[in-house]
Enzyme design. Structure first.
Site, PDB file in Angstrom:
ATOM      1  N   SER A 139       0.823  -1.210   0.000  1.00  0.00           N
ATOM      2  CA  SER A 139       0.000   0.000   0.000  1.00  0.00           C
ATOM      3  C   SER A 139       0.853   1.254   0.000  1.00  0.00           C
ATOM      4  CB  SER A 139      -0.902  -0.004   1.237  1.00  0.00           C
ATOM      5  OG  SER A 139      -1.514   1.262   1.441  1.00  0.00           O
ATOM      6  N   GLU A 141       0.221   3.666   1.744  1.00  0.00           N
ATOM      7  CA  GLU A 141       0.274   4.120   3.126  1.00  0.00           C
ATOM      8  C   GLU A 141       1.608   3.770   3.780  1.00  0.00           C
ATOM      9  OE1 GLU A 141      -1.879   5.848   5.145  1.00  0.00           O
ATOM     10  OE2 GLU A 141      -3.196   6.243   3.437  1.00  0.00           O
ATOM     11  N   TYR A 163      -1.804   0.562  10.503  1.00  0.00           N
ATOM     12  CA  TYR A 163      -2.046  -0.105   9.216  1.00  0.00           C
ATOM     13  C   TYR A 163      -0.821  -0.003   8.321  1.00  0.00           C
ATOM     14  CZ  TYR A 163      -3.785  -0.741   4.451  1.00  0.00           C
ATOM     15  OH  TYR A 163      -3.942  -1.150   3.151  1.00  0.00           O
TER      16      TYR A 163
END
Length: 351
Positions: A139, A141, A163
């Site tokens: 990801s 992120e 996360y």
């Protein structure tokens, strides 16, 4: 006696049908990937967790074409048994606790699924089917407080949420198994990708669904957090093709996938409300309670490698995607027919 040549030459063996195992098949990406792989002629097996609530709405139109099996990224034995039973040629690990705000509320559980769950699945592959090709859903992120803009495969990670931290672990354990055991294991570092199948908790769908409700007189305001946060948003069906392309290469490698264009939440609101002829500033309320403890301000992809090596390019613009999502939510709330898998049936009850 007729020779083989006289009889029309040697018979060509029919190509073996490939089997793909998708974890997280009930999610947005899993449903689009299942559709795509079926179009390519795959046998598609989807792993789902046992749940007391119905979660099959995104794949309801595919249930007669795919096979579902119960398994859990928290349960090593279930993963080994699934890989043993189905002997998949390709494995796409899309399952995770994928909602960033929840990762602060449940950081340990997020780590169990999104980090250690990857290890458990890789172990099942190593022990049972080491020739399978493995895709890990990494990801953007992971870049978090990005040290450079735009971000590519060489950009250092600086995650800003439990996360993101968990995804970094999953990314590096995939590389570790590739280098340690010779597995064909790759990670796709996908930037944000959306669609009408996105969950209502994600900001793009929250906005498009909120716009539809306001337009139809079902709501008066839309409460949001940081309007200045910027993301590289693309269209989910484009991105699942990139996943597949990564597993069709001769050598395993990791790829950043994104549009290379960035928009703010503010611009998202302006475009979405503009689709129905409304001024977003009349309806959007900034709610400090919706701000993240540590936010990510600017993420934008440098997908040069994916374009060059995979030949991948996005086909749907941000504006087209938002218009498509607003239209789908309007039809949903009006009770009109919508394409299969686009929206949850429960929404028709007026949520």
């Amino acid at each position: 006696m007729r020779t083989e040549r006289e009889a029309g030459g040697p018979r060509r063996a029919m190509p073996k049908q490939k089997t793909a195992l998708i974890t997280g098949i009930t999610g947005q990406d899993g449903s689009y990937l299942a559709e795509f792989l079926l179009e390519q002629g795959y046998r598609v097996v989807g792993m789902q967790r046992r749940s007391s609530t119905e979660t099959l709405w995104r794949i309801a139109h595919l249930l007669d074409k795919i096979e579902l099996v119960q398994g859990d990224l928290l349960d090593q034995l279930s993963l080994i048994e699934i890989v043993q039973a189905y002997q998949p040629d390709e494995i796409y690990n899309l399952a995770a606790q994928s909602f960033v705000p929840t990762s602060w509320q449940q950081p340990v559980l997020t780590g169990e699924f999104t980090a250690l769950g990857v290890t458990r699945l890789l172990e099942a592959v190593r022990l049972v089917k080491p020739d399978a090709k493995f895709y890990q859903a990494s990801s953007s992120e992971m870049f978090g407080k990005a040290v450079e803009v735009p971000q590519n495969e060489r950009t250092p990670f600086y995650p800003r949420s439990p996360y993101g931290v968990s995804k970094v672990y999953g990314h590096y354990i995939t590389i570790n198994y590739r280098e340690s055991y010779g597995l064909f294991a790759v990670s796709g570092i996908l930037f944000n990708h959306e669609s009408p199948r996105r969950g209502l908790e994600f900001v793009t769908r929250k906005v498009t669904h909120g716009v539809a409700k306001i337009k139809l007189g079902l709501a008066r305001e839309l409460r949001l957090g940081n309007l200045d946060a910027r993301r590289d948003w693309g269209y989910a069906p484009d991105y699942v093709q990139a996943m597949w392309l990564m597993l069709q290469q001769d050598q395993p490698d990791d790829f950043v996938v994104g549009t290379g264009k960035t928009h703010s939440v503010r611009q998202l609101c302006e475009i979405a409300f503009g689709c129905v002829g409304l001024n977003w500033e009349d309806y959007v309320v900034v709610d400090p309670a919706l701000f993240r403890p540590a936010d990510v301000d600017l993420l934008v992809a440098d997908a040069t490698k994916a374009r060059t090596v995979l030949g991948w390019r996005p086909t749907v613009s941000f504006e087209e995607m938002i218009e498509l999502m607003v239209d789908a939510d309007l039809r949903l709330l009006k009770g009109e027919d919508v394409p299969p898998g686009m929206v949850a049936p429960v929404l028709r009850r007026g949520i």
